[in-house]
Design an enzyme around this catalytic site. Structure first.
Site, PDB file in Angstrom:
ATOM      1  N   CYS A  18       0.810  -1.232   0.000  1.00 39.61           N
ATOM      2  CA  CYS A  18       0.000   0.000   0.000  1.00 39.61           C
ATOM      3  C   CYS A  18       0.839   1.276   0.000  1.00 39.61           C
ATOM      4  CB  CYS A  18      -0.948   0.005   1.190  1.00 39.61           C
ATOM      5  SG  CYS A  18      -2.155  -1.314   1.110  1.00 39.61           S
TER       6      CYS A  18
ATOM      7  N   HIS B 298      -3.418   7.516   3.248  1.00 36.70           N
ATOM      8  CA  HIS B 298      -3.783   6.210   2.681  1.00 36.70           C
ATOM      9  C   HIS B 298      -5.188   5.867   3.168  1.00 36.70           C
ATOM     10  CE1 HIS B 298      -3.782   2.181   1.352  1.00 36.70           C
ATOM     11  NE2 HIS B 298      -3.577   1.617   2.540  1.00 36.70           N
TER      12      HIS B 298
ATOM     13  N   ASN C 129     -10.002   0.269   0.074  1.00 30.64           N
ATOM     14  CA  ASN C 129      -8.543   0.344   0.088  1.00 30.64           C
ATOM     15  C   ASN C 129      -8.023  -0.085  -1.285  1.00 30.64           C
ATOM     16  OD1 ASN C 129      -5.803  -0.010   0.435  1.00 30.64           O
ATOM     17  ND2 ASN C 129      -5.975  -1.116   2.365  1.00 30.64           N
TER      18      ASN C 129
HETATM   19  O1  UT7 Z   1      -3.644  -0.930   3.727  1.00 35.32           O
HETATM   20  C1  UT7 Z   1      -2.825  -1.834   4.379  1.00 35.32           C
HETATM   21  C2  UT7 Z   1      -3.030  -1.804   5.814  1.00 35.32           C
HETATM   22  N1  UT7 Z   1      -4.267  -2.407   6.162  1.00 35.32           N
HETATM   23  C3  UT7 Z   1      -4.977  -1.846   7.119  1.00 35.32           C
HETATM   24  O2  UT7 Z   1      -4.623  -0.783   7.564  1.00 35.32           O
HETATM   25  C4  UT7 Z   1      -6.161  -2.585   7.692  1.00 35.32           C
HETATM   26  C5  UT7 Z   1      -6.053  -2.577   9.194  1.00 35.32           C
HETATM   27  N2  UT7 Z   1      -7.109  -3.252   9.883  1.00 35.32           N
HETATM   28  C6  UT7 Z   1      -8.392  -2.861   9.879  1.00 35.32           C
HETATM   29  O3  UT7 Z   1      -8.773  -1.938   9.187  1.00 35.32           O
HETATM   30  C7  UT7 Z   1      -9.356  -3.523  10.838  1.00 35.32           C
HETATM   31  O4  UT7 Z   1      -8.621  -4.331  11.738  1.00 35.32           O
HETATM   32  C8  UT7 Z   1     -10.412  -4.403  10.127  1.00 35.32           C
HETATM   33  C9  UT7 Z   1     -11.422  -3.513   9.431  1.00 35.32           C
HETATM   34  C10 UT7 Z   1      -9.759  -5.332   9.140  1.00 35.32           C
HETATM   35  C11 UT7 Z   1     -11.177  -5.246  11.172  1.00 35.32           C
HETATM   36  O5  UT7 Z   1     -11.741  -4.417  12.162  1.00 35.32           O
HETATM   37  P1  UT7 Z   1     -11.531  -4.751  13.705  1.00 35.32           P
HETATM   38  O6  UT7 Z   1     -12.312  -3.785  14.447  1.00 35.32           O
HETATM   39  O7  UT7 Z   1     -10.048  -4.794  13.947  1.00 35.32           O
HETATM   40  O8  UT7 Z   1     -12.198  -6.166  13.837  1.00 35.32           O
HETATM   41  P2  UT7 Z   1     -11.540  -7.542  14.286  1.00 35.32           P
HETATM   42  O9  UT7 Z   1     -10.647  -8.069  13.242  1.00 35.32           O
HETATM   43  O10 UT7 Z   1     -11.020  -7.405  15.692  1.00 35.32           O
HETATM   44  O11 UT7 Z   1     -12.838  -8.421  14.328  1.00 35.32           O
HETATM   45  C12 UT7 Z   1     -13.916  -8.129  15.228  1.00 35.32           C
HETATM   46  C13 UT7 Z   1     -15.072  -9.050  14.882  1.00 35.32           C
HETATM   47  C14 UT7 Z   1     -14.635 -10.518  14.734  1.00 35.32           C
HETATM   48  O12 UT7 Z   1     -15.652 -11.317  15.293  1.00 35.32           O
HETATM   49  P3  UT7 Z   1     -15.477 -12.019  16.736  1.00 35.32           P
HETATM   50  O13 UT7 Z   1     -14.244 -12.843  16.604  1.00 35.32           O
HETATM   51  O14 UT7 Z   1     -15.324 -10.865  17.685  1.00 35.32           O
HETATM   52  O15 UT7 Z   1     -16.742 -12.784  16.872  1.00 35.32           O
HETATM   53  C15 UT7 Z   1     -14.574 -10.713  13.254  1.00 35.32           C
HETATM   54  O16 UT7 Z   1     -14.805 -12.057  12.883  1.00 35.32           O
HETATM   55  O17 UT7 Z   1     -15.630  -8.686  13.623  1.00 35.32           O
HETATM   56  C16 UT7 Z   1     -15.716  -9.836  12.799  1.00 35.32           C
HETATM   57  N3  UT7 Z   1     -15.620  -9.448  11.407  1.00 35.32           N
HETATM   58  C17 UT7 Z   1     -16.693  -9.135  10.660  1.00 35.32           C
HETATM   59  N4  UT7 Z   1     -17.999  -9.075  10.957  1.00 35.32           N
HETATM   60  C18 UT7 Z   1     -18.851  -8.716   9.987  1.00 35.32           C
HETATM   61  C19 UT7 Z   1     -14.507  -9.340  10.626  1.00 35.32           C
HETATM   62  N5  UT7 Z   1     -14.852  -8.969   9.391  1.00 35.32           N
HETATM   63  C20 UT7 Z   1     -16.204  -8.822   9.387  1.00 35.32           C
HETATM   64  C21 UT7 Z   1     -17.132  -8.450   8.413  1.00 35.32           C
HETATM   65  N6  UT7 Z   1     -18.443  -8.414   8.744  1.00 35.32           N
HETATM   66  N7  UT7 Z   1     -16.770  -8.140   7.130  1.00 35.32           N
END
Ligand code: UT7
Length: 305
Positions: free
Chosen positions: A96, A232, A262
């Site tokens: 990225c 970004h 993204n």
């Molecule tokens: O560009 C390169 C760099 N990349 C980034 O900067 C991305 C960085 N990360 C992020 O933007 C965030 O971490 C995400 C958007 C990917 C995820 O958000 P989060 O608040 O960190 O969620 P998490 O991964 O801690 O997941 C929380 C919950 C999980 O469920 P449980 O385990 O708590 O039951 C996930 O399974 O959200 C769930 N989850 C979803 N739920 C509905 C993950 N993806 C989804 C989804 N829809 N699409």
């Protein structure tokens, strides 16, 4: 492609995607449409805006993680399609951060006199390497391209660039297959973005705060000197955290993540283009561009428009 389309395919909701990322929609390249197709349109529009013809280019650098083919580089394919010849043309893969790496390289060429007119592109067809059943990644990414033309001038527009990498984080955000390691007998040959989203999120917030501090310190500037943050576009919460660190209100931050998702290397030049073409960013203003991505890689540029 809207969030609603994902609701029909996987266990997710429009509400979750908007609240956790700020994304409302993303663009997906048409079947057969490649990264150089997107790069070509962006490059032509940038050349037109700069009043530079393709034959005047003496450098082409393309930031991309999703080249059309393994080689020749997307930059070589683009050069030919633009009708340019002879000038060096190459790709930079910094995930990225690809556009900021490409910009930093081109800036050095222009600053040393090795190039007078340089085309810098960020272009991706990221959706080609998504696992559409992995809700933790497939909702996040989109396709796109953006481009700028740098021209030598006594008043530098690119004031400074700063790029970094730390390969110890390679397993937090990666694509596990390739020519040398080999491909797998799996859907899409095992090509898929794999991300530990939460850990990436935390390092991204910390690292982006550090890079904006580094950029200000290198130029002996205070936070108030920056007119626009052009970040970004990975996640609105990461963007807001960096803006907060800079004490910048969100109306001084270009946000396109809602419309594009993204787009990796394309994200910063797309946001820059949006800011300029909507008339928000005005000539003479000071911009802070930043990005963070797989590797990890990260970088910034201070730009006087
Ligand atoms: O560009 C390169 C760099 N990349 C980034 O900067 C991305 C960085 N990360 C992020 O933007 C965030 O971490 C995400 C958007 C990917 C995820 O958000 P989060 O608040 O960190 O969620 P998490 O991964 O801690 O997941 C929380 C919950 C999980 O469920 P449980 O385990 O708590 O039951 C996930 O399974 O959200 C769930 N989850 C979803 N739920 C509905 C993950 N993806 C989804 C989804 N829809 N699409």
């Amino acid at each position: 492609m809207t969030n609603a389309e994902f609701e029909a395919r996987i266990e997710t909701t429009d509400e979750w995607i908007r609240e956790r990322t700020g994304i409302e929609q993303r663009h997906v390249a048409a079947d057969g449409e490649t990264t150089s197709d997107l790069a070509l349109v962006a490059a032509q529009r940038a050349l037109e805006a700069a009043g530079v013809s393709a034959s005047e280019l003496d450098l082409i650098v393309v930031g991309t993680t999703t080249p059309d083919i393994i080689f020749p580089s997307t930059a070589c394919l683009l050069q030919h399609r633009l009708g340019a010849r002879d000038c060096p043309a190459f790709d930079v893969n910094a995930a990225c951060t690809g556009f900021l790496y490409a910009l930093s390289i081109a800036e050095k060429f222009v600053r040393t006199g090795a190039a007078h007119n340089a085309l810098v592109v960020g272009a991706e067809t990221l959706t080609r390497m998504l696992d559409w059943s992995d809700r933790g990644t497939c909702v996040l990414f989109g396709d796109g391209a953006g481009a700028v033309v740098l021209r030598a001038d006594s008043q530098p527009g690119v004031v400074s660039t700063h790029i970094h990498a730390d390969g110890q984080y390679q397993n937090l955000l990666y694509n596990p297959v390739g020519v040398s390691r080999g491909f797998k007998d799996e859907p899409n040959h095992g090509v898929r973005v794999m991300m530990s989203g939460n850990e990436v999120f935390r390092v991204a917030v910390r690292t982006l705060s550090r890079i904006v501090d580094e950029t200000l310190a290198a130029n002996r500037l205070g936070k108030e000197a920056i007119d626009w943050l052009v970040p970004h576009q990975a996640n609105l919460r990461i963007i807001s955290a960096t803006a907060k660190h800079l004490d910048m209100p969100m109306d001084k931050v270009i946000v396109t993540v809602n419309k594009h998702g993204n787009t990796s290397s394309a994200s910063v030049p797309l946001a820059l283009d949006h800011g300029i073409r909507t008339g928000q960013i005005k000539p003479g203003q000071l911009l802070l561009l930043e990005a963070f991505g797989g590797g990890f890689t990260w970088g910034s540029a201070l730009v006087r428009l």
